[in-house]
Scaffold this active site. Structure first.
Site, PDB file in Angstrom:
ATOM      1  N   ASP A   1      37.671  33.559  32.534  1.00 26.63           N
ATOM      2  CA  ASP A   1      38.713  32.695  33.114  1.00 26.63           C
ATOM      3  C   ASP A   1      39.420  33.416  34.259  1.00 26.63           C
ATOM      4  OD1 ASP A   1      40.851  31.026  33.694  1.00 26.63           O
ATOM      5  OD2 ASP A   1      41.489  30.802  31.610  1.00 26.63           O
TER       6      ASP A   1
ATOM      7  N   THR B   1      42.497  40.295  33.470  1.00 23.50           N
ATOM      8  CA  THR B   1      41.259  41.080  33.458  1.00 23.50           C
ATOM      9  C   THR B   1      40.190  40.428  34.334  1.00 23.50           C
ATOM     10  OG1 THR B   1      41.768  41.826  31.216  1.00 23.50           O
ATOM     11  CG2 THR B   1      39.521  42.193  31.982  1.00 23.50           C
ATOM     12  N   CYS B   2      40.088  39.127  34.263  1.00 26.64           N
ATOM     13  CA  CYS B   2      39.084  38.406  35.063  1.00 26.64           C
ATOM     14  C   CYS B   2      39.417  38.483  36.553  1.00 26.64           C
ATOM     15  CB  CYS B   2      38.987  36.960  34.612  1.00 26.64           C
ATOM     16  SG  CYS B   2      38.433  36.781  32.900  1.00 26.64           S
ATOM     17  N   ALA B   3      40.685  38.340  36.883  1.00 20.76           N
ATOM     18  CA  ALA B   3      41.099  38.467  38.285  1.00 20.76           C
ATOM     19  C   ALA B   3      40.818  39.884  38.782  1.00 20.76           C
ATOM     20  CB  ALA B   3      42.577  38.120  38.425  1.00 20.76           C
TER      21      ALA B   3
ATOM     22  N   THR C   1      37.075  40.383  39.381  1.00 13.07           N
ATOM     23  CA  THR C   1      36.642  39.730  40.612  1.00 13.07           C
ATOM     24  C   THR C   1      37.155  40.490  41.828  1.00 13.07           C
ATOM     25  OG1 THR C   1      36.641  37.653  39.405  1.00 13.07           O
ATOM     26  CG2 THR C   1      36.523  37.510  41.801  1.00 13.07           C
TER      27      THR C   1
END
Length: 167
Positions: free
Chosen positions: A53, A58-60, A63
């Site tokens: 997500d 963590t996902c940001a 990326t």
């Protein structure tokens, strides 16, 4: 395959492809709603970065990190894939200088083909695959605890090694 999210165990829909396998083909949409196929990158090294997500820290960070590290690579394309909507990805990318290709797996065909789909929470497991110029997997990491970061350095080292072989 089992993964956890903050200690809670979840099951993916299958087993992810292994090092040495040819990466399963896919056709996803980018932020411009244009089809992007794995075959579009034939002859290049590819980092496939998947995450649950884009709206979580963590996902940001994953990326952002692959976006920055991708700038160190001369013949590697980073494809960042999530089950987020195009609007969620666009919102995240608004304030960024994004070189990575953001792809949304709206019908979860990529996640299912790669054995990364978590039906209970409708998410894609966090993973990184590095593909050589022939589309063969040369590095694979499935992050067991989805709140953890992948090993960025190992993935980039694998991509650099493949780039060196292109020279």
């Amino acid at each position: 395959m089992d993964v956890t999210l903050k200690g809670e165990k979840f099951q993916t829909n299958g087993t992810a492809p292994q090092v040495g396998d040819n990466a399963p083909s896919f056709n996803l949409k980018n932020l411009n709603d244009t089809d992007v196929k794995l075959s579009d990158y034939e002859g290049e090294v590819v980092i496939l970065s998947t995450f649950p997500d884009i709206e979580t820290s963590t996902c940001a960070r994953q990326t952002d990190t692959f976006n920055e590290k991708g700038k160190e690579l001369s013949n590697t394309t980073v494809l960042s894939i999530s089950a987020n909507t195009v609007n969620e990805q666009e919102e995240w990318a608004k304030s960024k200088d994004v070189d990575t290709v953001l792809l949304h797996d709206s019908d979860r065909t990529f996640a299912k083909a790669y054995g990364l789909y978590i039906e209970d929470i409708d998410k894609i497991a966090r993973s990184v695959f590095v593909l050589n110029r022939n589309g063969q997997i040369v590095y694979r990491e499935i992050v067991e605890e989805m709140a953890d970061d992948p090993n960025y350095e190992k993935a980039v080292a694998a991509a650099k090694k493949e780039e060196a072989e292109l020279s």
